[in-house]
Design an enzyme around this catalytic site. Structure first.
Site, PDB file in Angstrom:
ATOM      1  N   GLU A 249      -5.279  -6.250 -16.413  1.00 18.74           N
ATOM      2  CA  GLU A 249      -6.357  -7.120 -16.898  1.00 18.74           C
ATOM      3  C   GLU A 249      -5.697  -8.055 -17.897  1.00 18.74           C
ATOM      4  O   GLU A 249      -5.148  -7.603 -18.899  1.00 18.74           O
ATOM      5  CB  GLU A 249      -7.441  -6.240 -17.531  1.00 18.74           C
ATOM      6  CG  GLU A 249      -8.740  -6.957 -17.704  1.00 18.74           C
ATOM      7  CD  GLU A 249      -8.979  -7.298 -19.141  1.00 18.74           C
ATOM      8  OE1 GLU A 249      -8.683  -8.456 -19.502  1.00 18.74           O
ATOM      9  OE2 GLU A 249      -9.437  -6.438 -19.897  1.00 18.74           O
ATOM     10  N   CYS A 285     -11.211 -10.180 -24.711  1.00 19.06           N
ATOM     11  CA  CYS A 285     -10.867 -10.830 -23.439  1.00 19.06           C
ATOM     12  C   CYS A 285     -12.051 -11.597 -22.873  1.00 19.06           C
ATOM     13  O   CYS A 285     -11.879 -12.433 -21.991  1.00 19.06           O
ATOM     14  CB  CYS A 285     -10.331  -9.810 -22.441  1.00 19.06           C
ATOM     15  SG  CYS A 285     -11.234  -8.293 -22.441  1.00 19.06           S
TER      16      CYS A 285
HETATM   17  P1  NAP Z   1       1.751  -7.846 -23.972  1.00 15.81           P
HETATM   18  O1  NAP Z   1       2.838  -8.564 -24.674  1.00 15.81           O
HETATM   19  O2  NAP Z   1       1.511  -8.195 -22.562  1.00 15.81           O
HETATM   20  O3  NAP Z   1       2.066  -6.271 -24.100  1.00 15.81           O
HETATM   21  C1  NAP Z   1       1.242  -5.277 -23.482  1.00 15.81           C
HETATM   22  C2  NAP Z   1       2.074  -4.042 -23.162  1.00 15.81           C
HETATM   23  O4  NAP Z   1       2.997  -4.318 -22.125  1.00 15.81           O
HETATM   24  C3  NAP Z   1       2.895  -3.556 -24.328  1.00 15.81           C
HETATM   25  O5  NAP Z   1       2.955  -2.141 -24.263  1.00 15.81           O
HETATM   26  C4  NAP Z   1       4.265  -4.143 -24.084  1.00 15.81           C
HETATM   27  O6  NAP Z   1       5.177  -3.312 -24.708  1.00 15.81           O
HETATM   28  C5  NAP Z   1       4.347  -4.115 -22.560  1.00 15.81           C
HETATM   29  N1  NAP Z   1       5.121  -5.216 -21.968  1.00 15.81           N
HETATM   30  C6  NAP Z   1       4.910  -6.543 -22.170  1.00 15.81           C
HETATM   31  N2  NAP Z   1       5.754  -7.265 -21.410  1.00 15.81           N
HETATM   32  C7  NAP Z   1       6.504  -6.384 -20.705  1.00 15.81           C
HETATM   33  C8  NAP Z   1       7.551  -6.524 -19.749  1.00 15.81           C
HETATM   34  N3  NAP Z   1       8.003  -7.716 -19.370  1.00 15.81           N
HETATM   35  N4  NAP Z   1       8.092  -5.400 -19.234  1.00 15.81           N
HETATM   36  C9  NAP Z   1       7.659  -4.181 -19.623  1.00 15.81           C
HETATM   37  N5  NAP Z   1       6.681  -3.986 -20.527  1.00 15.81           N
HETATM   38  C10 NAP Z   1       6.098  -5.069 -21.059  1.00 15.81           C
HETATM   39  O7  NAP Z   1       0.378  -8.044 -24.672  1.00 15.81           O
HETATM   40  P2  NAP Z   1      -0.104  -7.685 -26.152  1.00 15.81           P
HETATM   41  O8  NAP Z   1       1.038  -7.349 -27.044  1.00 15.81           O
HETATM   42  O9  NAP Z   1      -1.138  -6.650 -26.002  1.00 15.81           O
HETATM   43  O10 NAP Z   1      -0.747  -9.020 -26.658  1.00 15.81           O
HETATM   44  C11 NAP Z   1      -0.042 -10.233 -26.680  1.00 15.81           C
HETATM   45  C12 NAP Z   1      -0.913 -11.341 -26.161  1.00 15.81           C
HETATM   46  O11 NAP Z   1      -1.612 -10.936 -24.971  1.00 15.81           O
HETATM   47  C13 NAP Z   1      -2.040 -11.739 -27.090  1.00 15.81           C
HETATM   48  O12 NAP Z   1      -1.680 -12.631 -28.086  1.00 15.81           O
HETATM   49  C14 NAP Z   1      -2.993 -12.359 -26.127  1.00 15.81           C
HETATM   50  O13 NAP Z   1      -2.640 -13.685 -25.837  1.00 15.81           O
HETATM   51  C15 NAP Z   1      -2.847 -11.580 -24.891  1.00 15.81           C
HETATM   52  N6  NAP Z   1      -3.909 -10.569 -24.724  1.00 15.81           N
HETATM   53  C16 NAP Z   1      -4.923 -10.875 -23.900  1.00 15.81           C
HETATM   54  C17 NAP Z   1      -5.917  -9.958 -23.709  1.00 15.81           C
HETATM   55  C18 NAP Z   1      -7.014 -10.273 -22.783  1.00 15.81           C
HETATM   56  O14 NAP Z   1      -7.763  -9.392 -22.488  1.00 15.81           O
HETATM   57  N7  NAP Z   1      -7.150 -11.473 -22.313  1.00 15.81           N
HETATM   58  C19 NAP Z   1      -5.921  -8.721 -24.346  1.00 15.81           C
HETATM   59  C20 NAP Z   1      -4.867  -8.428 -25.200  1.00 15.81           C
HETATM   60  C21 NAP Z   1      -3.869  -9.376 -25.363  1.00 15.81           C
HETATM   61  P3  NAP Z   1       6.678  -3.714 -25.134  1.00 15.81           P
HETATM   62  O15 NAP Z   1       6.612  -5.036 -25.782  1.00 15.81           O
HETATM   63  O16 NAP Z   1       7.055  -2.569 -26.032  1.00 15.81           O
HETATM   64  O17 NAP Z   1       7.446  -3.719 -23.841  1.00 15.81           O
END
Ligand code: NAP
Length: 501
Positions: A249, A285
């Site tokens: 999501e 979200c």
């Molecule tokens: P994220 O950077 O996508 O990280 C989510 C999870 O996935 C973390 O456990 C991260 O851990 C892991 N991860 C991320 N990229 C990865 C990759 N390439 N390979 C393996 N694991 C990976 O998201 P976030 O930290 O929760 O939030 C960052 C941004 O996401 C927010 O600023 C926002 O823009 C967006 N967000 C959107 C929603 C929505 O519902 N629309 C909700 C939450 C966040 P590691 O970094 O430890 O690998």
């Protein structure tokens, strides 16, 4: 201070590598830990899958007690790791418990098994029902340290289905995750379930998550977060020798279309919109990121002024984490350079018109935080062009009054094409955890638009149907046996019934 260990199938384990946060020193999970967690999950899978729905309901009830018994510590960890206040933590804790209860009810009712029987003289006896798919990896959300994280909807729906769960803790709240994981561990032990049904792993960097997704014994992934992260993990899972489903999501700007009579007549609408945009500092979200308003220049100007007045009354609220604030400021700054933006960090809105928006489609990208872009339209065809230009969305709102129904009807097919949930009143923030909820949408809102991440239907992501042909009654799962010992509602030869067959 002692080292916070990884939980691998009931045993807390240290490794040579550690990482440090203000709340402690954490043992980093290695590839070996991933392998051990997955082997234990696979070994426990059959026994867990064969537990009755009542046994799994009892486990979830016990988990509620274990979470409640540790509530103060969990809330303290949440507020120390995030910048969110205790009231928000408390509300989210309640929501997490409420979600677990919905799955208890689902299990006690049992109909999610969807038993279907075709049994007629002279044809094969066919009996079909849902079965769990196997070990699931869960990547929790930054913006919901409880309700969409370690004991959040993904983990609980997978447990309810009978799937072992391996949680990779979120880097913004590893200590909260550890506290919740300890409660889950306690509930697994209290319930006498195999310890392998739950592991909790933590480490810095993407490697751990990637090792998990690539592990050959993993059967599915639940993810909430950024488009970049979700898409990277999805691609990885599809390139495995055995591809597996990834239910990610990701982003959504949740467009809200306001039609002319609503724009002119709904007095409270501007306030309602700004309240929704700034709710939880916009870190939901379902935050409405695009307001597409159709009306005369005068009516749009009056509405814009009302929005600006509401924005200016808003006070600064905390963002969940400094890095989310930094990302918000940088994206807001980009909009400030390119169009009229009113407000700042506590609440901001950009203002443009359809022709300019259609030449700058990058303005439709999510600005995660308390921001929304207002697009003024003169013609319904402009609204259609904007909606046509957008990617898939979690929600889309068509706000009109009685006199706008013709326009609403004309836009409805486009809304159906673009979104998972269509609203005709109110605002998209606030997602009920019920069976009728749909929280998912066409890509890139989610990677599989057929399934919901919220509500009890989330369980269907972790199930697959198996048909039994001419199977002796004693060998059938109880849900399919002739006497219907579980008293389920079953479709028998096309008729819904609780009768034996
Ligand atoms: P994220 O950077 O996508 O990280 C989510 C999870 O996935 C973390 O456990 C991260 O851990 C892991 N991860 C991320 N990229 C990865 C990759 N390439 N390979 C393996 N694991 C990976 O998201 P976030 O930290 O929760 O939030 C960052 C941004 O996401 C927010 O600023 C926002 O823009 C967006 N967000 C959107 C929603 C929505 O519902 N629309 C909700 C939450 C966040 P590691 O970094 O430890 O690998």
């Amino acid at each position: 201070m002692s080292i916070i260990k990884n939980l691998i199938a009931g045993s807390w384990e240290e490794s040579a590598e550690t990482f440090i946060t203000p709340l402690g020193t954490f043992s980093s999970a290695t590839k070996v830990a991933v392998d051990r967690a997955l082997i234990a999950a696979k070994e426990s899978f059959q026994a867990f899958a064969e537990t009755t729905t009542q046994e799994r309901a009892n486990f979830l009830k016990d988990l509620i007690h274990c979470l409640a018994a540790n509530k103060d510590e969990i809330i303290a960890a949440y507020t120390a790791e995030s910048q969110l206040p205790a009231a928000r933590a408390d509300g989210e804790f309640g929501r997490t418990i409420g979600q677990i209860l919905r799955f208890v009810e689902l299990l006690e009712e049992g109909n999610y098994l969807q038993p279907i029987i075709e049994s007629k003289e002279g044809t094969a006896d066919l009996r079909k029902m849902n079965h769990p798919i196997g070990p699931i990896a869960v990547f929790g959300a930054s913006n919901f340290p409880l309700a969409f994280s370690t004991a959040g909807g993904d983990s609980i729906s997978a447990f309810a289905a009978g799937c072992p769960v391996i949680v990779k803790s979120h880097p913004y709240h590893p200590y909260t995750s550890f506290k919740v994981a300890s409660a889950i561990h306690q509930a697994v032990m209290n319930s006498g379930l195999p310890a392998g049904i739950f592991s909790h792993l933590q480490a810095e960097g993407h490697e751990l998550g990637q090792d998990l997704v690539l592990h050959p014994l993993l059967k599915g992934v639940g993810f909430t977060g950024s488009f970049k992260g979700g898409k990277a993990l999805y691609d990885m899972a599809q390139q495995r020798p055995e591809p597996i489903p990834v239910f990610a999501e990701m982003g959504s700007v949740n467009p809200m279309v306001i039609l002319p009579h609503a724009l002119a007549n709904k007095e409270d609408l501007a306030k309602q919109l700004v309240d929704s945009i700034t709710l939880g500092s916009g870190q939901f979200c379902t935050n409405p990121g695009l307001i597409i308003a159709l009306g005369s220049a005068h009516e749009r100007a009056v509405f814009e002024e009302a929005l600006i007045r509401c924005i200016q009354t808003k006070e600064k609220q905390p963002m969940v984490h400094q890095s989310i604030l930094t990302q918000f400021e940088s994206k807001l700054n980009q909009h400030q350079k390119e169009l009229k933006v009113v407000g700042g960090v506590p609440a901001a809105m950009g203002f443009t018109i359809a022709t300019a928006f259609l030449k700058n489609l990058h303005w439709a990208e999510e600005v995660f935080g308390p921001y929304s872009l207002f697009i003024g339209c003169e013609q319904l065809t402009e609204v259609e062009a904007i909606l046509n230009s957008l990617d898939g969305q979690l929600t889309l709102s068509l706000i009109g009054d009685d006199k706008d129904h013709k326009d609403v009807a004309r836009l409805l097919p486009l809304a159906q094409e673009k979104a998972g949930r269509i609203l005709f009143e109110g605002v998209p923030t606030g997602v009920a955890v019920t069976q009728a909820m749909m929280h998912g949408g066409p890509f890139p809102a989610s990677t599989d638009n057929r399934f919901s991440a919220v509500g009890t239907d989330a369980i269907f992501r972790w199930l697959r149907p198996i048909a039994y042909q001419d199977c002796p009654d004693a060998l059938l799962p109880p849900a399919l046996q002739k006497k219907n010992p579980l008293h389920l509602s079953r479709v028998v030869n096309g008729v819904l019934t609780k009768e034996s067959q």
